[in-house]
Structure formats: structure tokens, C-alpha cells
Scaffold this motif. Structure first.
Motif, PDB file in Angstrom:
ATOM      1  N   ALA A  76      31.174  42.433  45.023  1.00 35.40           N
ATOM      2  CA  ALA A  76      31.295  41.269  45.916  1.00 35.40           C
ATOM      3  C   ALA A  76      32.329  40.230  45.497  1.00 35.40           C
ATOM      4  O   ALA A  76      33.036  39.678  46.343  1.00 35.40           O
ATOM      5  CB  ALA A  76      29.925  40.597  46.038  1.00 35.40           C
ATOM      6  N   THR A  77      32.439  39.966  44.191  1.00 34.58           N
ATOM      7  CA  THR A  77      33.232  38.807  43.748  1.00 34.58           C
ATOM      8  C   THR A  77      34.752  38.937  43.935  1.00 34.58           C
ATOM      9  O   THR A  77      35.370  37.989  44.411  1.00 34.58           O
ATOM     10  CB  THR A  77      32.880  38.449  42.288  1.00 34.58           C
ATOM     11  N   PRO A  78      35.393  40.063  43.573  1.00 33.80           N
ATOM     12  CA  PRO A  78      36.865  40.120  43.731  1.00 33.80           C
ATOM     13  C   PRO A  78      37.311  39.838  45.161  1.00 33.80           C
ATOM     14  O   PRO A  78      38.271  39.089  45.383  1.00 33.80           O
ATOM     15  CB  PRO A  78      37.221  41.551  43.319  1.00 33.80           C
ATOM     16  N   ARG A  79      36.599  40.402  46.124  1.00 36.64           N
ATOM     17  CA  ARG A  79      36.906  40.180  47.544  1.00 36.64           C
ATOM     18  C   ARG A  79      36.790  38.688  47.893  1.00 36.64           C
ATOM     19  O   ARG A  79      37.636  38.121  48.584  1.00 36.64           O
ATOM     20  CB  ARG A  79      35.930  41.023  48.376  1.00 36.64           C
ATOM     21  N   MET A  80      35.732  38.072  47.369  1.00 39.20           N
ATOM     22  CA  MET A  80      35.500  36.647  47.624  1.00 39.20           C
ATOM     23  C   MET A  80      36.634  35.804  47.027  1.00 39.20           C
ATOM     24  O   MET A  80      37.133  34.868  47.658  1.00 39.20           O
ATOM     25  CB  MET A  80      34.163  36.241  47.010  1.00 39.20           C
TER      26      MET A  80
END
Length: 314
Positions: A76-80
Motif C-alpha cells: 500500500a505505501t509506495p503507491r500512496m
């Protein structure tokens, strides 16, 4: 299977309403937490792997937990982080489904592992003489396999249920990722409300089931600890549970704030902030809690660092 959607991509507007001058600040903060989460979990895994004294069921489960935490964060985090600095915040239908599947798979695996770790503490404290028999290497490997299989089944089930719906209206997701409830609001058709209820029931039943079994383990653990005559013995026994109990409280507190909080349109920014807290902050805290509250692990990390970085003085 007939085509179940008319929408080919979604627009993520989680950070659109944030003041532009604050976005780089949040970006740097979340990037730092993301990198420290990866580093913290990798240090725990490397330490458990290299220290033979830590080759016990409790630390095997901790390694599996660190793995699920890394994968959950990476899902989830890299995309965010990319979306925070980008003006083009679209995500394809397939990428959205993949993100939801992996987030749910690793999120549920995490909960199942916390439950297994609670059972491990229960056996160690309530049945110490049978511990080596009940928690053999084969049993532990089987338990870890079941948690991953269970997480994957839950992830697949929720994703298939949601993405079988028709998305024919707006394609704007009011979130920074493919959040299940934000996505269900965009679905059209008569079955949407029953699917929403089904998803809530599946998630709440699984998570509350895990929590119930963890609480049950600790009821027996506390009862066993209270029967120990010396205060020192009670303290020493309970100290083996503190890190696990702390992580359980943090994990379930944030999860319940996100999923059980009433949703209001006026609080979209605060919803996004709360959700980022669960996605970024909870995995960040977990390795810190385990390495600070667990004396054995803390000493092992210290020892392996001294071995690697201090010159041999013999």
C-alpha cells in the motif's frame, strides 16, 4: 464470466484536498516511517536467523509477523507516496483489485499470526512441560502455513466479492488507496448493500474471532501467573508476554478506529489521515515494540551489532 464493470480505471482523491505546501512534509514523514518499518523488520528477521538461541517457536512466529508486515506495507505505501507528489492519481481496475487483495491477505495473515502467538504464550505458561511436544518445529511450520493460507483465502474472497459488482457511475475513490468501503460506495446495482453487509460481516467475524481467542489465551495466562507464589516469578513470566500484548492492543485499536468509526463526508481529510496512520504508523510501531519490550531480542540485536561493527579485540 460476463464483464462485471464499465469503469476501466479509478481516480484516487485521498490527498487532493490537502494544502499543497503540507504534502512534501507528509511525504517525507511517511517515507521515513516506511523505510524504518522495512529496516526494523529486516533487522528482527536477520537477528532471529543468525542467533541460534532465538530458534524457538516464539521467534519463528515473530519472523513470519515481520514478513507479513513488510509485505502489507509494500502493498500500500509506495503507491500512496507516489500519489502524494503526483497530479495524475489514477489506478487501473486490475491494479486496484491487486492492491485490495494483497492488503487484505497480509492484513488478515497479520491478525492470524497474532492469534497464534497468543496461543504460543498460553502453551509456554500454562503447559510448560508439554511445550516442546505441543509446539514442535513441524507444528509451528504448519501453523504459520495455515495463517498464510487463511489470509490468502480471506483476501481472495473479499476481492472477488467486491470486484464482481458493477461500477458504472463515478470512478472517483475518496481515499488514497483502493479502500473497500470507499469502493463499495461507487458500485451500482441492487446487490451492493447486501455485498457491503457481507464484507463487513466477513471482516468483523474474522478479526473479532482472532481477538476473542487472544483474550481467552490471556485469561488463562493471567490465571496461571496469579498462581505463581513469588512476585519476581510473576513479573518474569508476564514480561515474556508484554511485547505481544502491546502489539495486539495497538493493532486492534487502530483497526477499530478505521473500520468501526462512523463515516461522514465532512471528515474526509481526517479519514485519510486516520487511514494512513493504520497503513504506515502501525507497522512502524510493531518492530520498535518487539525490539524494545523483549529483553532477549533486544540483547541479541545488540550482540549482533557489536559483532559486526566493533573490531575484534581479542
Amino acid at each position: 464470466m460476463p464483464p462485471s464493470h464499465m469503469v476501466s480505471e479509478f481516480i484516487l482523491v485521498g490527498f487532493s484536498n490537502f494544502p499543497p505546501h503540507l504534502l512534501p512534509v507528509f511525504f517525507l514523514l511517511y517515507l521515513l516511517m516506511y523505510l524504518l518499518t522495512l529496516l526494523g523488520n529486516l533487522i528482527i528477521m536477520a537477528t532471529v536467523w543468525s542467533e541460534h538461541g532465538l530458534h524457538t517457536p516464539m521467534y519463528l512466529f515473530l519472523c513470519a509477523l515481520s514478513t507479513s508486515e513488510i509485505l502489507f506495507t509494500v502493498a500500500a505505501t509506495p503507491r500512496m507516496l507516489v500519489d502524494m507528489l503526483s497530479s495524475h492519481r489514477t489506478i487501473t481496475f486490475v491494479a486496484c483489485a491487486s492492491q485490495m487483495f494483497f492488503s487484505f491477505t497480509f492484513g488478515f495473515t497479520h491478525s492470524f499470526l497474532l492469534m497464534i502467538m497468543g496461543y504460543d504464550r498460553y502453551v509456554a505458561i500454562c503447559h510448560p512441560l508439554r511445550y516442546n511436544v505441543l509446539m514442535s518445529t513441524r507444528t509451528c511450520a504448519r501453523l504459520v502455513s495455515w495463517t498464510w493460507a487463511g489470509g490468502s483465502v480471506m483476501g481472495m474472497m473479499v476481492t472477488l466479492i467486491v470486484f464482481h459488482l458493477t461500477f458504472c457511475g463515478s470512478n472517483v475513490i475518496h481515499h488514497f488507496g483502493c479502500h473497500v468501503f470507499s469502493l463499495l460506495k461507487l458500485a451500482c446495482g441492487k446487490e451492493t448493500s447486501s455485498v457491503t453487509l457481507g464484507v463487513i460481516l466477513v471482516c468483523v467475524t474474522a478479526l473479532m474471532g482472532c481477538l476473542f481467542l487472544i483474550v481467552l489465551s490471556y485469561v488463562f495466562i493471567v490465571a496461571a501467573i496469579l498462581r505463581i507464589p513469588s512476585a519476581e516469578g510473576r513479573h518474569k513470566t508476564f514480561s515474556t508476554c508484554v511485547s505481544h500484548l502491546t502489539v495486539v492492543i495497538v493493532h486492534y485499536s487502530f483497526a477499530s478506529i478505521i473500520y468501526l468509526k462512523p463515516q461522514g463526508p465532512h471528515s474526509m481529510d481526517s479519514n485519510t489521515l486516520m487511514a494512513t496512520t493504520y497503513t504506515v504508523f502501525t507497522p512502524f510501531l510493531s518492530p520498535i515494540i518487539f525490539s524494545l519490550r523483549n529483553k532477549e531480542l533486544k540483547n541479541a540485536i545488540k550482540k549482533s551489532f557489536q559483532r559486526k561493527f566493533s573490531p575484534l579485540s581479542s
